[in-house]
Write an enzyme that holds these catalytic residues in place. Structure first.
Site, mmCIF file in Angstrom:
data_model
loop_
_atom_site.group_PDB
_atom_site.id
_atom_site.type_symbol
_atom_site.label_atom_id
_atom_site.label_comp_id
_atom_site.label_asym_id
_atom_site.label_seq_id
_atom_site.Cartn_x
_atom_site.Cartn_y
_atom_site.Cartn_z
ATOM 1 N N THR A 185 0.959 -1.388 -0.164
ATOM 2 C CA THR A 185 0.019 -0.153 0.003
ATOM 3 C C THR A 185 0.840 1.249 -0.025
ATOM 4 O OG1 THR A 185 -1.918 -1.053 1.339
ATOM 5 C CG2 THR A 185 -1.634 1.342 1.451
ATOM 6 N N ARG A 213 -14.936 -5.783 1.206
ATOM 7 C CA ARG A 213 -14.263 -5.466 2.496
ATOM 8 C C ARG A 213 -13.299 -4.119 1.971
ATOM 9 N NH1 ARG A 213 -8.502 -3.983 3.074
ATOM 10 N NH2 ARG A 213 -8.008 -4.453 5.486
ATOM 11 N N VAL A 214 -13.386 -3.159 2.919
ATOM 12 C CA VAL A 214 -12.656 -1.991 2.459
ATOM 13 C C VAL A 214 -11.905 -1.757 3.850
ATOM 14 C CG1 VAL A 214 -13.014 0.544 2.377
ATOM 15 C CG2 VAL A 214 -14.528 -0.901 1.460
ATOM 16 N N GLY A 215 -10.503 -1.235 3.754
ATOM 17 C CA GLY A 215 -9.627 -1.109 4.518
ATOM 18 C C GLY A 215 -9.758 0.364 5.141
ATOM 19 N N ASP A 216 -8.473 0.629 6.054
ATOM 20 C CA ASP A 216 -8.352 1.898 6.679
ATOM 21 C C ASP A 216 -7.845 3.071 5.470
ATOM 22 O OD1 ASP A 216 -5.960 0.602 6.321
ATOM 23 O OD2 ASP A 216 -5.174 2.128 7.481
ATOM 24 N N THR A 236 -0.289 2.549 6.891
ATOM 25 C CA THR A 236 -0.211 1.214 6.253
ATOM 26 C C THR A 236 -0.129 -0.226 7.150
ATOM 27 O OG1 THR A 236 0.995 -0.332 4.647
ATOM 28 C CG2 THR A 236 2.393 1.267 5.983
ATOM 29 N N GLY A 237 -0.984 -1.252 6.709
ATOM 30 C CA GLY A 237 -0.768 -2.225 7.767
ATOM 31 C C GLY A 237 -2.101 -2.812 7.756
ATOM 32 N N GLY A 239 -5.780 -2.927 8.118
ATOM 33 C CA GLY A 239 -6.738 -1.898 8.041
ATOM 34 C C GLY A 239 -7.467 -1.764 9.211
HETATM 35 N N1 ASP Z 1 -3.837 -0.795 5.270
HETATM 36 C C1 ASP Z 1 -4.384 -1.579 4.063
HETATM 37 C C2 ASP Z 1 -5.580 -2.105 4.038
HETATM 38 O O1 ASP Z 1 -5.974 -2.522 5.266
HETATM 39 C C3 ASP Z 1 -3.226 -2.762 3.759
HETATM 40 C C4 ASP Z 1 -1.996 -2.254 3.496
HETATM 41 O O2 ASP Z 1 -1.460 -1.304 4.200
HETATM 42 O O3 ASP Z 1 -1.061 -3.063 2.885
HETATM 43 O O4 ASP Z 1 -6.399 -2.203 3.189
#
Ligand code: ASP
Length: 315
Positions: A185, A213-216, A236-237, A239
């Protein structure tokens, strides 16, 4: 609303970028490592050139992220991870810290550059967050480039998805044992010469994700936030964890209400509020200071400023 920055000398600028945080367990090959550094350097240079010539933080973060969206090494735009159905659903957001204007898109399937869509939502719609088919229709009406869904596919990401599907796992990209060399990301945060801050984040999400699904990353306050009085943040990480604690907004809130430094606020959120292995963030303060914190083994990252600082790191 027009927010005046709190302080910091005029004429100074800073830019930090990330390309994802994770274990990077199998990233040992010199060529692969060099390729990541090159991808980060290209994005960093693109944003720096805008800031150095007096351009806005907003233009710089958009351009830096766009450079990584077009680079198949990163998990955003071309090179995005596969969802459970073998397609790509991308999310992105952007925020102008000077006005608190923001824009985001989620579940994008054909918009070549999701960060462009986010900016159009911010500047050309009365809304801040568009999702799915409606977001795609808005992109079309705005004349943004749309591409066939397989434009985003790269073979190694397919292997990563097939592996995750075999193990019935939903995987944060950069923790994948299957294709450790494909990660990231992306995000960018900047302070421009006029003291304006901005943040941008773009992602393909997590491998094998289901049910829309939607992340952060597109959630303002969770994966992305900017307020020129305090800081601009991109995360990043995992979410879900970043959404639970409104991570990006929390960095701003700690500076605002507790009066702590950018570094302290970022470290507290990453090391005290999140768990080891959850991820990382990049942040730039109103005075141009930068914080790049992570609780994973590594985070693809870069930073540059008006003094000539220009560096990229992974571990
Ligand atoms: N934060 C992103 C998500 O959860 C994934 C990522 O950072 O790699 O969609």
């Amino acid at each position: 609303m027009n927010i005046r920055q709190k302080g910091g000398a005029p004429g100074i600028f800073s830019l930090a970028i990330h390309g994802g945080a994770g274990a990077f367990a199998a990233l040992k090959d010199e060529m692969e490592i060099a390729a990541y550094h090159q991808g980060l350097e290209m994005a960093l240079r693109t944003g720096r050139d805008i800031l150095a010539s007096g351009g806005s933080a907003l233009d710089a973060v958009e351009a830096a992220v766009l450079s990584m969206e077009d680079n198949p090494l990163f998990n955003c735009g071309k090179g995005s991870v596969f969802n459970s159905e073998g397609f790509h659903e991308m999310d992105a957001s952007i925020m102008d810290g000077n006005t608190l204007a923001c824009g985001a898109g989620a579940g994008l399937k054909t918009v070549r550059n999701p960060i462009r869509l986010a900016r159009r939502v911010m500047e050309h719609s009365p809304h801040v967050f568009l999702a799915g088919a409606g977001a795609e229709e808005f992109a079309r009406l705005q004349g943004l480039e749309l591409v066939a869904p397989d434009y985003f596919s790269v073979e190694k990401r397919r292997a990563q998805w097939l592996e995750a599907r075999r193990n019935d796992q939903i995987q944060v990209d950069h923790d994948s044992p299957a294709v450790p060399e494909k990660m990231g990301t992306v995000g960018a945060v900047a302070r421009d010469c006029q003291g304006r801050l901005a943040a941008a984040t773009s992602t393909g999400g997590v491998t094998n994700k289901k049910f829309g699904r939607v992340g952060d990353s597109p959630v303002i306050g969770a994966g992305n936030y900017a307020d020129s009085r305090t800081c601009a943040v991109s995360c990043t990480g995992k979410g879900e964890e970043f959404i639970r604690i409104a991570a990006a907004f929390d960095v701003h809130a700690r500076m605002c209400y507790q009066g702590v430094s950018l570094q302290q606020a970022a470290e507290t959120v990453i090391h005290d509020c999140l768990k080891t292995g959850d991820g990382g963030l990049i942040a730039v303060g109103h005075d141009g200071t930068m914080a790049l914190s992570f609780n994973t083994r590594g985070m693809l990252r870069g930073q540059t400023d008006h003094t000539g600082l220009f560096r990229t790191d992974i571990f």
